[in-house]
Write a protein that holds these residues in place. Sequence first.
Motif, mmCIF file in Angstrom:
data_model
loop_
_atom_site.group_PDB
_atom_site.id
_atom_site.type_symbol
_atom_site.label_atom_id
_atom_site.label_comp_id
_atom_site.label_asym_id
_atom_site.label_seq_id
_atom_site.Cartn_x
_atom_site.Cartn_y
_atom_site.Cartn_z
ATOM 1 N N PRO A 111 0.778 -1.245 0.000
ATOM 2 C CA PRO A 111 0.000 0.000 0.000
ATOM 3 C C PRO A 111 0.805 1.288 0.000
ATOM 4 C CG PRO A 111 0.017 -1.008 2.188
ATOM 5 C CD PRO A 111 0.669 -1.984 1.264
ATOM 6 N N GLN A 112 2.125 1.218 0.098
ATOM 7 C CA GLN A 112 2.912 2.453 0.168
ATOM 8 C C GLN A 112 3.622 2.784 -1.145
ATOM 9 O OE1 GLN A 112 4.877 0.810 3.651
ATOM 10 N NE2 GLN A 112 4.253 2.608 4.836
ATOM 11 N N LEU A 113 3.239 2.083 -2.213
ATOM 12 C CA LEU A 113 3.862 2.372 -3.501
ATOM 13 C C LEU A 113 3.626 3.810 -3.930
ATOM 14 C CD1 LEU A 113 5.307 1.526 -6.131
ATOM 15 C CD2 LEU A 113 3.060 0.876 -7.028
ATOM 16 N N GLY A 191 10.478 0.873 9.093
ATOM 17 C CA GLY A 191 10.348 2.241 8.648
ATOM 18 C C GLY A 191 10.504 2.385 7.146
ATOM 19 N N TRP A 192 10.792 1.281 6.453
ATOM 20 C CA TRP A 192 10.902 1.305 5.002
ATOM 21 C C TRP A 192 9.494 1.199 4.402
ATOM 22 C CZ3 TRP A 192 15.898 0.091 2.362
ATOM 23 C CH2 TRP A 192 16.982 0.147 3.246
ATOM 24 N N ARG A 193 9.288 1.803 3.250
ATOM 25 C CA ARG A 193 7.968 1.794 2.607
ATOM 26 C C ARG A 193 7.817 0.563 1.715
ATOM 27 N NH1 ARG A 193 9.519 7.044 3.265
ATOM 28 N NH2 ARG A 193 7.937 8.476 4.090
ATOM 29 N N GLN A 194 6.728 -0.170 1.934
ATOM 30 C CA GLN A 194 6.505 -1.374 1.139
ATOM 31 C C GLN A 194 5.931 -1.008 -0.222
ATOM 32 O OE1 GLN A 194 3.764 -4.326 2.611
ATOM 33 N NE2 GLN A 194 4.441 -5.865 1.134
ATOM 34 N N VAL A 195 6.626 -1.456 -1.269
ATOM 35 C CA VAL A 195 6.198 -1.163 -2.638
ATOM 36 C C VAL A 195 5.807 -2.420 -3.407
ATOM 37 C CG1 VAL A 195 7.543 0.957 -2.800
ATOM 38 C CG2 VAL A 195 8.606 -1.221 -3.437
#
Length: 246
Positions: A111-113, A191-195
């Motif tokens: 959801p953070q793409l 803390g990394w954004r999941q893409v």
Amino acid sequence: MSASNQNWPSLRSVGLDGVLVSFGGSLSEPANRAALAFRAAVDRAGFAGVVETAPSLVSCYVRYEPLEVDPQELRTQLQGLMDGRDWYAAPLPQGRRLWRIPTVYGGALAPQLAEAAGLAGMSEIDAITALSSARVRVQTIGFAPGMPYLGALPQAWDIPRQTDLTPNVPAGGLCVAIRQLVLFPVATQTGWRQVGQTAIRLFDPTSDTPFVLRPGDEVQFPAIDLDTLDTLRDDPLGGAISEELP
């Protein structure tokens, strides 16, 4: 960066049974290359008393049995090896593989793409094209068993980590920050954004070779759809294929 730099490489003791050879104070392609190449050279040298070597992003850790070897003698051997060539220009180790790991980008599974793409100055479609076509190196394994740090992505992806943690990224989640990708072997907060989301299982504690990916391997994450991902979940490699690099 070159071997003539006045500060790098450096050699220092770690605890009672370790030596750390470092090739930089921050991540760069030459420093990572040097760490990988030097680690392979230490393994080939077969220095007496050495029981383990491990690369990090810019360093090589050497652990030895202090009852079997004079620490100063080992340091002298490592210093001689370190001084023997320009490790920043050394070829990468033999035996590396190129992996292609099928990945679903965005949607409910990643959801953070959109947020990551916006920080990189791209549309979601352009971000998927960029990430799925990128070929990145396993720079090191760390944080969790078998978890690769992969890079370097183009400068546009020099985006910060989040200030707050995402409570749970599932195993196989592909995340991005600071020009790197990480692929999680187990569910964790981050803390990394999941893409993206893959079906690969990176860690098998029952195997003689429990880590699928190794430092120096290269990886691509081609885009697939959700239905295809569902068909790959019973495959331990999640549909990943690999070939030996020259």
